[in-house]
Design an enzyme around this catalytic site. Structure first.
Site, short mmCIF file in Angstrom:
data_model
loop_
_atom_site.label_atom_id
_atom_site.label_comp_id
_atom_site.label_asym_id
_atom_site.label_seq_id
_atom_site.Cartn_x
_atom_site.Cartn_y
_atom_site.Cartn_z
N TYR A 90 0.82 -1.21 0.00
CA TYR A 90 0.00 0.00 0.00
C TYR A 90 0.86 1.26 0.00
O TYR A 90 0.32 2.36 0.04
CB TYR A 90 -0.95 0.00 1.20
CG TYR A 90 -1.91 -1.16 1.16
CD1 TYR A 90 -2.98 -1.16 0.27
CD2 TYR A 90 -1.72 -2.27 1.97
CE1 TYR A 90 -3.85 -2.23 0.20
CE2 TYR A 90 -2.59 -3.35 1.91
CZ TYR A 90 -3.66 -3.33 1.02
OH TYR A 90 -4.51 -4.39 0.95
N TYR A 462 -11.58 -1.02 -0.45
CA TYR A 462 -11.60 -0.62 0.97
C TYR A 462 -10.29 0.06 1.37
O TYR A 462 -10.20 0.71 2.41
CB TYR A 462 -11.88 -1.83 1.87
CG TYR A 462 -10.65 -2.59 2.36
CD1 TYR A 462 -9.93 -3.40 1.50
CD2 TYR A 462 -10.23 -2.49 3.68
CE1 TYR A 462 -8.81 -4.09 1.95
CE2 TYR A 462 -9.12 -3.18 4.14
CZ TYR A 462 -8.41 -3.97 3.27
OH TYR A 462 -7.30 -4.65 3.71
N ARG A 463 -9.27 -0.07 0.53
CA ARG A 463 -7.93 0.38 0.89
C ARG A 463 -7.10 0.27 -0.39
O ARG A 463 -7.35 -0.61 -1.21
CB ARG A 463 -7.39 -0.62 1.91
CG ARG A 463 -6.04 -0.37 2.50
CD ARG A 463 -5.73 -1.55 3.40
NE ARG A 463 -4.58 -1.35 4.22
CZ ARG A 463 -4.06 -2.27 5.02
NH1 ARG A 463 -4.64 -3.47 5.09
NH2 ARG A 463 -3.02 -2.03 5.77
#
Ligand code: ADP
Length: 518
Positions: A90, A462-463
């Site tokens: 991420y 969601y991310r």
């Protein structure tokens, strides 16, 4: 200094800010040389230059953070707070906006456990291993919910909505009370912490009036310096079922069987259904199976499955708590799963005093990180994770669409479907070889295509990785992006100089509007 400076900041202004920053934390904890900058870059990035920090600072106290925020505001230098910065896939420790200074909170490691109430108050630097060791050493009978790669921090994981696999697996939902430094240096305690010296700070989440904890998750509204979490009382037993299913389409009935059991509470844990690559990618490398480019073909998939005795999909189900209750729940689950005709089904039993399993037993591990080496070379992975309803039909459709895209872009499929209480998160990992230029060229269009496919079916992630924060925010488009407008109004009110994590989750302060690049 060969720095990438924050936009609009002169070299002289930056040097003078660095001097003031250094005075706040001491020479030893101000990191502004090339090696420092490289250490805080995103090792898994597709294009890490887009997220190069200009340096990093590692304060040890709230007072140091407040002082740093004031210097940042004076010079309008963006800070990117991280807890341990292990948010691999991420963005790791790197900022969304190149030139930001990373605020590394990993030195802040205080842990206060309230065993009687099953809560803990942790600082951002507390890793899952730190908290696990603390509980074990002191013989505290509380269990953690750890993510599959448990290298990171309790705070960073919960703030970015990471998950674990015990009944407390939705880590964000277990947050209870925070301490936060705001962009103007003010210090706030949320929930019952707003009462000075409250004995209920970690016990009642909402406080009085609006409840703010979740507003500091995946946002850039503050720097979290303490977080309360609920921990699971140590169970008497953990009873389990490890199941494999033979065919891709078995996913549908499996989801339709587990969903009602999860909603009813017979299954309290949030299981993840994963495909055949999950074992091969951590214990072998791709060239042990094939040298053919493009997505793995059916022969290789069969060989992998045969070697590891795996189905197309597998899932580990666990029931925790009092033995008598767990036994009954497991019998119900076993009967429902057996009726589906699984390829293999194995019961597991753990009782108090036995060695605990990693992950499902709340014991941290980092072994799954090895999947970054699947291609050999300088590896990495980026995730694509849309939220779906708990519907077997919709999940199979999503899987088929995604699987076809993996083939179209010549990537190896690693997918999973993780249960929440009412939703599924379809986590797809894209395993990379940074030394394969042709592959690296395909990755960005691949991920953008997946985001667009999901959006056209009504799904949002969601991310996401730093590179896709704007693109994902763009998909949340009800009433011409009313949500983005609200986020930006709050951002501009709390942080008018735009110094806290500009760009996080696609939230840009007005002073940085020009940086948007979705
Ligand atoms: P971990 O410690 O688990 O590796 P990170 O430190 O990488 O997690 O945090 C994940 C993300 O959450 C960061 O990129 C940042 O956006 C946000 N974050 C982490 N810690 C804080 C904090 N203390 N305050 C505000 N935001 C944070």
């Amino acid at each position: 200094m060969n720095t990438i400076l924050p936009n609009g900041i002169s070299n002289t202004a930056f040097r003078s800010a660095v001097k003031q920053f250094t005075a706040c934390v001491g020479e030893e904890y101000a990191f502004f040389d090339d090696l420092d900058r490289a250490s805080y870059a995103d090792k898994f990035a597709i294009d890490d230059a887009a997220h190069h920090p200009s340096g990093a600072l590692a304060p040890a106290t709230v007072e140091e953070i407040r002082a740093l925020v004031k210097v940042a505001a004076e010079h309008r230098i963006p800070l990117w707070p991280i807890s341990r910065g292990k948010n691999l896939g991420y963005g790791g420790s790197a900022p969304a906006l190149a030139g930001s200074v990373v605020l590394d909170l990993s030195r802040m490691k205080k842990i206060e456990v309230d065993e009687a109430n099953g809560t803990v108050l942790v600082e951002p630097g507390v890793g899952f291993y730190d908290l696990y060791d603390h509980l074990q050493t002191k013989g505290i009978r509380l269990w953690l919910s750890v993510p599959a790669n448990s290298w990171g921090s309790v705070v960073g994981n919960a703030l970015d909505r990471g998950v674990g696999y015990t009944p407390y697996g939705d880590n964000t939902a277990r947050i209870c009370g925070m301490e936060v430094v705001l962009a103007d240096g003010d210090l706030l305690r949320t929930g019952m912490g707003a009462l000075t010296q409250s004995p209920t700070w970690q016990l009642y989440r909402y406080g009085y009036g609006p409840s703010w904890d979740q507003l500091f998750c995946q946002s850039n509204f503050g720097i979290v310096t303490k977080m309360g979490m609920w921990l699971m009382p140590a169970p008497e037993s953990v009873l389990g079922l490890d199941v494999e299913f033979d065919r891709p389409e078995d996913l549908g009935p499996l989801i339709d069987t587990l969903g009602p059991l999860r909603r009813e509470g017979v299954l309290q844990q949030s299981p993840t259904i994963g495909n055949w690559l999950r074992a091969a990618a951590v214990v072998t490398t791709r060239n042990q199976w094939t040298t053919k480019p493009g997505a793995l073909d059916d022969d290789v998939i069969s060989a992998i499955r045969k070697k590891f005795g795996m189905g197309w999909w597998g899932v580990s189900l666990r029931v925790y708590g009092r033995t008598a209750v767990a036994r009954e729940s497991m019998n119900i689950i076993d009967k429902a799963i057996t009726a589906l005709g699984p390829m293999t089904l194995k019961r597991t039993t753990w009782k108090d005093g036995d060695d605990r399993e990693a992950i499902v037993g709340g014991v941290p591990m980092t072994f799954p990180l090895q999947s970054a080496n699947w291609h050999g070379g300088r590896g990495g992975h980026v995730g694509f994770s849309p939220v779906l309803p708990q519907s077997g039909r919709l999940a199979v459709e999503q899987f088929k669409r995604t699987y076809a895209r993996y083939h179209e872009f010549g990537m190896d499929y690693q997918g999973s479907f993780a249960f929440g209480e009412r939703h599924l998160i379809n986590v797809n990992s894209v395993l990379l070889d940074k030394d394969d230029a042709a592959m690296m060229k395909r990755v960005d269009p691949f991920l953008r295509t997946l985001i667009a496919d999901a959006r056209s079916n009504g799904y949002g992630e969601y991310r996401t990785h730093l590179d896709y924060m704007d693109a994902v925010a763009e998909t949340y488009d009800f009433n011409d992006h009313a949500m983005r407008r609200l986020n930006e109004r709050v951002k501009n009110a709390l942080d008018p100089k735009g110094i806290l994590a500009p760009g996080k989750s696609g939230i840009w302060p007005a002073v940085h509007q020009r940086e948007q690049k979705s």
